[in-house]
Write a protein that holds these residues in place. Sequence first.
Motif, PDB file in Angstrom:
ATOM      1  N   GLU A 293       0.871  -0.983  -0.075  1.00  0.00           N
ATOM      2  CA  GLU A 293      -0.063  -0.148  -0.062  1.00  0.00           C
ATOM      3  C   GLU A 293       0.746   1.153   0.033  1.00  0.00           C
ATOM      4  O   GLU A 293       1.603   1.415   0.843  1.00  0.00           O
ATOM      5  CB  GLU A 293      -0.813   0.121   1.295  1.00  0.00           C
ATOM      6  N   ASN A 294       0.782   1.935  -0.864  1.00  0.00           N
ATOM      7  CA  ASN A 294       1.842   3.366  -1.390  1.00  0.00           C
ATOM      8  C   ASN A 294       3.059   3.061  -1.367  1.00  0.00           C
ATOM      9  O   ASN A 294       3.981   3.548  -0.489  1.00  0.00           O
ATOM     10  CB  ASN A 294       1.373   4.172  -0.306  1.00  0.00           C
ATOM     11  N   GLY A 295       3.478   1.486  -1.749  1.00  0.00           N
ATOM     12  CA  GLY A 295       4.829   1.456  -1.824  1.00  0.00           C
ATOM     13  C   GLY A 295       5.452   0.111  -2.493  1.00  0.00           C
ATOM     14  O   GLY A 295       4.515  -0.298  -3.461  1.00  0.00           O
ATOM     15  N   ILE A 296       6.844  -0.240  -2.640  1.00  0.00           N
ATOM     16  CA  ILE A 296       7.064  -1.440  -3.115  1.00  0.00           C
ATOM     17  C   ILE A 296       8.138  -2.287  -2.143  1.00  0.00           C
ATOM     18  O   ILE A 296       8.871  -1.335  -1.247  1.00  0.00           O
ATOM     19  CB  ILE A 296       7.767  -1.210  -4.400  1.00  0.00           C
ATOM     20  N   GLN A 297       8.232  -3.527  -2.296  1.00  0.00           N
ATOM     21  CA  GLN A 297       9.150  -4.208  -1.427  1.00  0.00           C
ATOM     22  C   GLN A 297       9.975  -5.235  -2.589  1.00  0.00           C
ATOM     23  O   GLN A 297       9.264  -5.872  -3.324  1.00  0.00           O
ATOM     24  CB  GLN A 297       8.516  -4.956  -0.191  1.00  0.00           C
ATOM     25  N   PHE A 298      11.257  -5.111  -2.438  1.00  0.00           N
ATOM     26  CA  PHE A 298      12.048  -6.169  -2.884  1.00  0.00           C
ATOM     27  C   PHE A 298      13.323  -6.771  -2.810  1.00  0.00           C
ATOM     28  O   PHE A 298      13.665  -6.068  -1.389  1.00  0.00           O
ATOM     29  CB  PHE A 298      12.373  -5.515  -4.503  1.00  0.00           C
ATOM     30  N   TRP A 299      13.656  -7.741  -3.171  1.00  0.00           N
ATOM     31  CA  TRP A 299      14.824  -8.379  -2.499  1.00  0.00           C
ATOM     32  C   TRP A 299      16.160  -8.416  -3.635  1.00  0.00           C
ATOM     33  O   TRP A 299      15.800  -8.630  -4.917  1.00  0.00           O
ATOM     34  CB  TRP A 299      14.587  -9.902  -2.433  1.00  0.00           C
ATOM     35  N   SER A 300      17.314  -7.884  -3.408  1.00  0.00           N
ATOM     36  CA  SER A 300      18.204  -7.765  -4.266  1.00  0.00           C
ATOM     37  C   SER A 300      19.780  -8.372  -3.756  1.00  0.00           C
ATOM     38  O   SER A 300      19.851  -8.258  -2.473  1.00  0.00           O
ATOM     39  CB  SER A 300      18.612  -6.246  -4.536  1.00  0.00           C
ATOM     40  N   VAL A 301      20.294  -9.087  -4.758  1.00  0.00           N
ATOM     41  CA  VAL A 301      21.446  -9.839  -4.151  1.00  0.00           C
ATOM     42  C   VAL A 301      22.620  -9.571  -5.412  1.00  0.00           C
ATOM     43  O   VAL A 301      22.409  -9.625  -6.600  1.00  0.00           O
ATOM     44  CB  VAL A 301      21.231 -11.419  -4.217  1.00  0.00           C
ATOM     45  N   CYS A 302      23.861  -9.619  -4.831  1.00  0.00           N
ATOM     46  CA  CYS A 302      24.972  -9.444  -5.815  1.00  0.00           C
ATOM     47  C   CYS A 302      26.244 -10.132  -4.985  1.00  0.00           C
ATOM     48  O   CYS A 302      26.271 -10.046  -3.854  1.00  0.00           O
ATOM     49  CB  CYS A 302      25.074  -8.402  -6.319  1.00  0.00           C
ATOM     50  N   ASP A 303      27.224 -10.247  -5.926  1.00  0.00           N
ATOM     51  CA  ASP A 303      28.535 -10.601  -5.210  1.00  0.00           C
ATOM     52  C   ASP A 303      29.378  -9.244  -4.773  1.00  0.00           C
ATOM     53  O   ASP A 303      29.718  -8.703  -5.781  1.00  0.00           O
ATOM     54  CB  ASP A 303      29.492 -11.419  -6.136  1.00  0.00           C
ATOM     55  N   GLU A 304      29.206  -8.820  -3.404  1.00  0.00           N
ATOM     56  CA  GLU A 304      29.731  -7.585  -3.364  1.00  0.00           C
ATOM     57  C   GLU A 304      31.398  -7.477  -3.352  1.00  0.00           C
ATOM     58  O   GLU A 304      31.788  -6.273  -3.641  1.00  0.00           O
ATOM     59  CB  GLU A 304      29.297  -7.257  -1.757  1.00  0.00           C
ATOM     60  N   GLN A 305      31.950  -8.489  -3.558  1.00  0.00           N
ATOM     61  CA  GLN A 305      33.231  -8.418  -3.942  1.00  0.00           C
ATOM     62  C   GLN A 305      33.542  -8.152  -5.450  1.00  0.00           C
ATOM     63  O   GLN A 305      34.456  -7.338  -5.824  1.00  0.00           O
ATOM     64  CB  GLN A 305      33.993  -9.618  -3.323  1.00  0.00           C
ATOM     65  N   ARG A 306      32.982  -9.050  -6.183  1.00  0.00           N
ATOM     66  CA  ARG A 306      33.393  -9.051  -7.869  1.00  0.00           C
ATOM     67  C   ARG A 306      32.492  -7.994  -8.204  1.00  0.00           C
ATOM     68  O   ARG A 306      32.797  -7.188  -8.963  1.00  0.00           O
ATOM     69  CB  ARG A 306      33.218 -10.573  -8.346  1.00  0.00           C
ATOM     70  N   PHE A 307      31.278  -7.779  -8.137  1.00  0.00           N
ATOM     71  CA  PHE A 307      30.517  -6.897  -8.590  1.00  0.00           C
ATOM     72  C   PHE A 307      30.554  -5.449  -7.988  1.00  0.00           C
ATOM     73  O   PHE A 307      30.982  -4.647  -8.787  1.00  0.00           O
ATOM     74  CB  PHE A 307      28.966  -7.304  -8.504  1.00  0.00           C
ATOM     75  N   SER A 308      30.098  -5.115  -6.640  1.00  0.00           N
ATOM     76  CA  SER A 308      30.192  -3.934  -6.222  1.00  0.00           C
ATOM     77  C   SER A 308      31.444  -3.353  -5.823  1.00  0.00           C
ATOM     78  O   SER A 308      31.758  -2.255  -5.886  1.00  0.00           O
ATOM     79  CB  SER A 308      29.631  -4.017  -4.844  1.00  0.00           C
ATOM     80  N   LEU A 309      32.594  -4.216  -5.895  1.00  0.00           N
ATOM     81  CA  LEU A 309      34.069  -3.539  -5.690  1.00  0.00           C
ATOM     82  C   LEU A 309      34.534  -3.696  -7.001  1.00  0.00           C
ATOM     83  O   LEU A 309      35.172  -2.618  -7.460  1.00  0.00           O
ATOM     84  CB  LEU A 309      34.645  -4.155  -4.636  1.00  0.00           C
ATOM     85  N   ALA A 310      35.059  -4.757  -7.349  1.00  0.00           N
ATOM     86  CA  ALA A 310      35.912  -4.986  -8.599  1.00  0.00           C
ATOM     87  C   ALA A 310      35.344  -4.272 -10.076  1.00  0.00           C
ATOM     88  O   ALA A 310      35.849  -3.723 -10.672  1.00  0.00           O
ATOM     89  CB  ALA A 310      36.384  -6.536  -8.701  1.00  0.00           C
ATOM     90  N   PHE A 311      34.185  -5.075 -10.340  1.00  0.00           N
ATOM     91  CA  PHE A 311      33.457  -4.748 -11.400  1.00  0.00           C
ATOM     92  C   PHE A 311      33.095  -3.290 -11.513  1.00  0.00           C
ATOM     93  O   PHE A 311      33.340  -2.619 -12.459  1.00  0.00           O
ATOM     94  CB  PHE A 311      32.305  -5.445 -11.590  1.00  0.00           C
ATOM     95  N   LEU A 312      32.427  -2.630 -10.310  1.00  0.00           N
ATOM     96  CA  LEU A 312      32.247  -1.175 -10.656  1.00  0.00           C
ATOM     97  C   LEU A 312      33.556  -0.217 -10.474  1.00  0.00           C
ATOM     98  O   LEU A 312      33.452   0.662 -10.778  1.00  0.00           O
ATOM     99  CB  LEU A 312      31.184  -0.821  -9.340  1.00  0.00           C
ATOM    100  N   ALA A 313      34.665  -0.781  -9.711  1.00  0.00           N
ATOM    101  CA  ALA A 313      35.843  -0.086  -9.728  1.00  0.00           C
ATOM    102  C   ALA A 313      36.318   0.116 -11.295  1.00  0.00           C
ATOM    103  O   ALA A 313      36.797   1.105 -11.399  1.00  0.00           O
ATOM    104  CB  ALA A 313      36.788  -0.604  -8.663  1.00  0.00           C
ATOM    105  N   VAL A 314      36.219  -1.093 -12.095  1.00  0.00           N
ATOM    106  CA  VAL A 314      36.894  -1.020 -13.292  1.00  0.00           C
ATOM    107  C   VAL A 314      35.978  -0.208 -14.320  1.00  0.00           C
ATOM    108  O   VAL A 314      36.641   0.658 -14.863  1.00  0.00           O
ATOM    109  CB  VAL A 314      36.949  -2.309 -13.700  1.00  0.00           C
TER     110      VAL A 314
END
Length: 325
Positions: A293-314
């Motif tokens: 009601e007046n919003g949204i809920q979701f679940w998110s997942v990633c490899d924080e080492q490879r994706f959030s650090l290495a991949f995004l840093a490159v």
Amino acid sequence: MQTKLNIVIAAEFELAEKIADLLEQSELLTEKITVAEIYPFGEEQGLRFNNRAVEQQNIEELDWSDKQYLFFAGETKHASYLAQAADSGCVVIDLNGVCAALQDVPLIVPGFNDEQLSELRNRNIVALADPQISQLLLAAGELLLQGGINRVLVTSMLPASYVNAEQVKKLAGQTARLLNGIPLDEGEVRLAFDAVPFKLHSSERLLQQFQKILPNSDIQLVIHQVQSAVFYGLAQQVTALSDYQTDVGQWQAAWQQNELLVWHEEQIVTPVTNGEQYQEQDQLHISDVQALENGIQFWSVCDEQRFSLAFLAVKLVETVYFQGY
């Protein structure tokens, strides 16, 4: 015409290996990689780049005059090395947010607020947002910018790898011992088969990063951090609320248009399934979407080492380079 680049990596072996692998796949013309030893590698740990062994040097002995970029995943105690590199004209990518709070250092979520890179010329330093903030803003940032959402609640289930490689080893060791009926030592902090509030970094640090990236936002953000008995993979349960009815279809359309995201309409992706099924995909997975009601809920997942650090840093270095820095 691209310049051949001389790049330095200062990080733990596991992260350095991921960065080197992704640099091989990147659009950058990298001629040489050097490891700056702020965390000594084991005898059996050696990086390879383009089928050649990567040289390891004491960071105090490095000549920065011919280096263009430094991937720096050190701590505050290593900040003098970061400053030395930047003062020598080497552009520093600060992966651990050592300089993130400095007013004249841009804090970037690649693909979201790249326009703030114009501040890079002040210090030759750019900070990569914390994996929790990157994950939240890649999944929800564009919709938050459109207005309407005024409250966001996030529960981050943090893996051992979010702390460091040593935490992964501790979790593995405890798991093996307990499965074999061997009790933990008296006073030893338990990681295996448990979940506890995460207290290494305060949520205030994350809120400050959120506000720095979205300086004009009046969104109320609450982040709960939980240390889980997971080795790799950061999961977030996100609830975004408004005073008005929310169009869930608008969110789904935005996810489908972003090449860094994958929306799973039926399957729920967990840190384990992400590692087993999507190991070669450097993307953020969104699933279990629910209209509220007046919003949204979701679940998110990633490899924080490879994706959030290495991949995004490159990706950040690619953006920095092609913008002329």
